[in-house]
Enzyme design. Structure first.
Site, short mmCIF file in Angstrom:
data_model
loop_
_atom_site.label_atom_id
_atom_site.label_comp_id
_atom_site.label_asym_id
_atom_site.label_seq_id
_atom_site.Cartn_x
_atom_site.Cartn_y
_atom_site.Cartn_z
N HIS A 114 -4.07 4.59 4.65
CA HIS A 114 -5.30 3.84 4.38
C HIS A 114 -6.40 4.78 3.87
O HIS A 114 -7.10 4.46 2.90
CB HIS A 114 -5.76 3.13 5.66
CG HIS A 114 -7.03 2.36 5.48
ND1 HIS A 114 -7.09 1.15 4.83
CD2 HIS A 114 -8.30 2.65 5.86
CE1 HIS A 114 -8.35 0.72 4.82
NE2 HIS A 114 -9.09 1.61 5.44
N TYR A 139 3.23 4.35 11.95
CA TYR A 139 3.47 2.91 12.06
C TYR A 139 4.37 2.32 10.97
O TYR A 139 4.56 1.11 10.91
CB TYR A 139 2.14 2.14 12.14
CG TYR A 139 1.19 2.42 10.99
CD1 TYR A 139 1.29 1.73 9.79
CD2 TYR A 139 0.18 3.38 11.11
CE1 TYR A 139 0.43 1.98 8.74
CE2 TYR A 139 -0.70 3.64 10.06
CZ TYR A 139 -0.56 2.94 8.88
OH TYR A 139 -1.42 3.20 7.84
N ARG A 198 0.85 -1.20 0.00
CA ARG A 198 0.00 0.00 0.00
C ARG A 198 0.89 1.24 0.00
O ARG A 198 1.65 1.45 0.93
CB ARG A 198 -0.91 -0.02 1.24
CG ARG A 198 -2.16 0.84 1.06
CD ARG A 198 -2.90 1.00 2.36
NE ARG A 198 -2.11 1.78 3.28
CZ ARG A 198 -2.13 1.65 4.61
NH1 ARG A 198 -2.91 0.76 5.18
NH2 ARG A 198 -1.38 2.43 5.36
C1 LIG Z 1 -15.94 -6.31 9.94
C2 LIG Z 1 -15.19 -5.03 9.84
N1 LIG Z 1 -14.29 -4.70 10.80
C3 LIG Z 1 -13.60 -3.55 10.72
C4 LIG Z 1 -13.79 -2.69 9.67
C5 LIG Z 1 -13.01 -1.38 9.58
N2 LIG Z 1 -12.02 -1.46 8.51
C6 LIG Z 1 -12.24 -0.90 7.32
S1 LIG Z 1 -10.99 -1.18 6.24
C7 LIG Z 1 -10.10 -2.05 7.40
C8 LIG Z 1 -8.76 -2.64 7.05
C9 LIG Z 1 -8.87 -3.60 5.92
O1 LIG Z 1 -7.61 -4.16 5.64
P1 LIG Z 1 -7.42 -5.21 4.49
O2 LIG Z 1 -8.44 -6.30 4.56
O3 LIG Z 1 -6.02 -5.64 4.52
O4 LIG Z 1 -7.77 -4.40 3.16
P2 LIG Z 1 -7.07 -3.08 2.56
O5 LIG Z 1 -7.94 -1.92 2.97
O6 LIG Z 1 -5.66 -2.99 3.07
O7 LIG Z 1 -7.11 -3.32 1.08
C10 LIG Z 1 -10.80 -2.11 8.62
C11 LIG Z 1 -10.31 -2.77 9.82
C12 LIG Z 1 -14.75 -3.05 8.68
N3 LIG Z 1 -15.00 -2.30 7.61
N4 LIG Z 1 -15.43 -4.24 8.78
#
Ligand SMILES: Cc1ncc(C[n+]2csc(CCOP(=O)(O)OP(=O)(O)O)c2C)c(N)n1
Length: 254
Positions: free
Chosen positions: A153, A162, A149
């Protein structure tokens, strides 16, 4: 994009484009994908479902249920994990103790492949193989595309808290768009003319998007209550009446 400005959750017809609306709760889409593939099988259709999620989403229970069910019933789903090493601030090392996310496939009894996610040609080859496999009735696959990434975020996230700037910089040279461009240039598929044409068309699309996103959406508050149940239950109806009264009161001239 309409989702991001508080308009309709899905600004297009999912049936027409064969792409499901974005699901905000992580990993729920994987269960939808498995269910969709199961339904397709029952209807005798040869649909293959591509289900995407991030490395963080692989820690959700839904990930397990979706992969397990799909493997047991040999469903036509390609699970595609975009491993960008972070789930907001949580690094991959806190997400799994497995040697790779692709290794998880072994436990489900499906093929697992890890591919350079910044190599578009490699990705296409691996995905094509998994789709062919699914379409010929051999069941699901798990693909882990390893990438990184490059930005925070969201604009509410400060990634300097971090990770090191140098780590991000090290990935800049592996930019997948530059690499694909170099490949297509080498094969003379992309020339100065075609590149200029693509860039102009892309700018046109972006300009149209900007205009559309700045337009004031016309929202109908009752839409919140439509399409939830086939027949609206009394409880939701009461909520709608309360909201409608409130809107009428605030809109009434003083
Ligand atoms: C069930 C749930 N828990 C927490 C969140 C909050 N949240 C949104 S994006 C995210 C991180 C997602 O990381 P990843 O799966 O690695 O995908 P990326 O965004 O890095 O592509 C979190 C914790 C959510 N949307 N749904």
């Amino acid at each position: 994009m309409t989702l991001l400005r508080g308009d309709w959750h899905s600004g297009y017809d999912p049936h027409e484009f064969r792409v499901a609306p974005q699901a905000t709760p992580l990993a729920t889409q994987l269960l939808h994908a498995t269910g969709f593939a199961h339904a397709a099988r029952l209807r005798g259709e040869d649909t293959v479902v591509l289900a995407m999620c991030g490395d963080g989403a692989t820690s959700e229970g839904d990930f397990h249920e979706a992969l397990n069910f799909a493997a047991v019933f040999g469903l036509a789903v390609v699970f595609f994990v975009q491993n960008n090493e972070f789930a907001i601030s949580v690094p991959l090392s806190r997400q799994t103790a497995a040697p790779s996310l692709a290794h998880k496939a072994v436990g489900y009894g499906m093929p697992g492949k890890r591919v350079d996610g910044n190599d578009v040609a490699a990705l296409l080859a691996v995905l094509g193989e998994a789709v062919d496999r699914a379409r010929s009735g051999l069941g699901p696959s798990l693909i882990e595309a390893h990438t990184y990434r490059m930005l925070a975020h969201t604009n509410a996230d400060d990634d300097s808290r971090y990770r090191e700037h140098e780590a991000v910089q090290a990935w800049a040279e592996r930019d997948p768009i530059l690499r694909l461009r170099a490949l297509l240039r080498e094969r003379e598929v992309l020339t100065d003319d075609t590149e200029a044409e693509f860039a102009a068309r892309a700018e046109e699309v972006a300009a149209d998007q900007r205009v559309a996103m700045h337009a004031e959406p016309e929202v109908d508050a009752e839409d919140l209550f439509r399409h939830v149940f086939a027949e609206r239950p009394a409880m939701l109806d009461a909520q709608w009446r309360t909201l409608r009264d409130e809107i009428e009161r605030t809109e009434a001239p003083a």
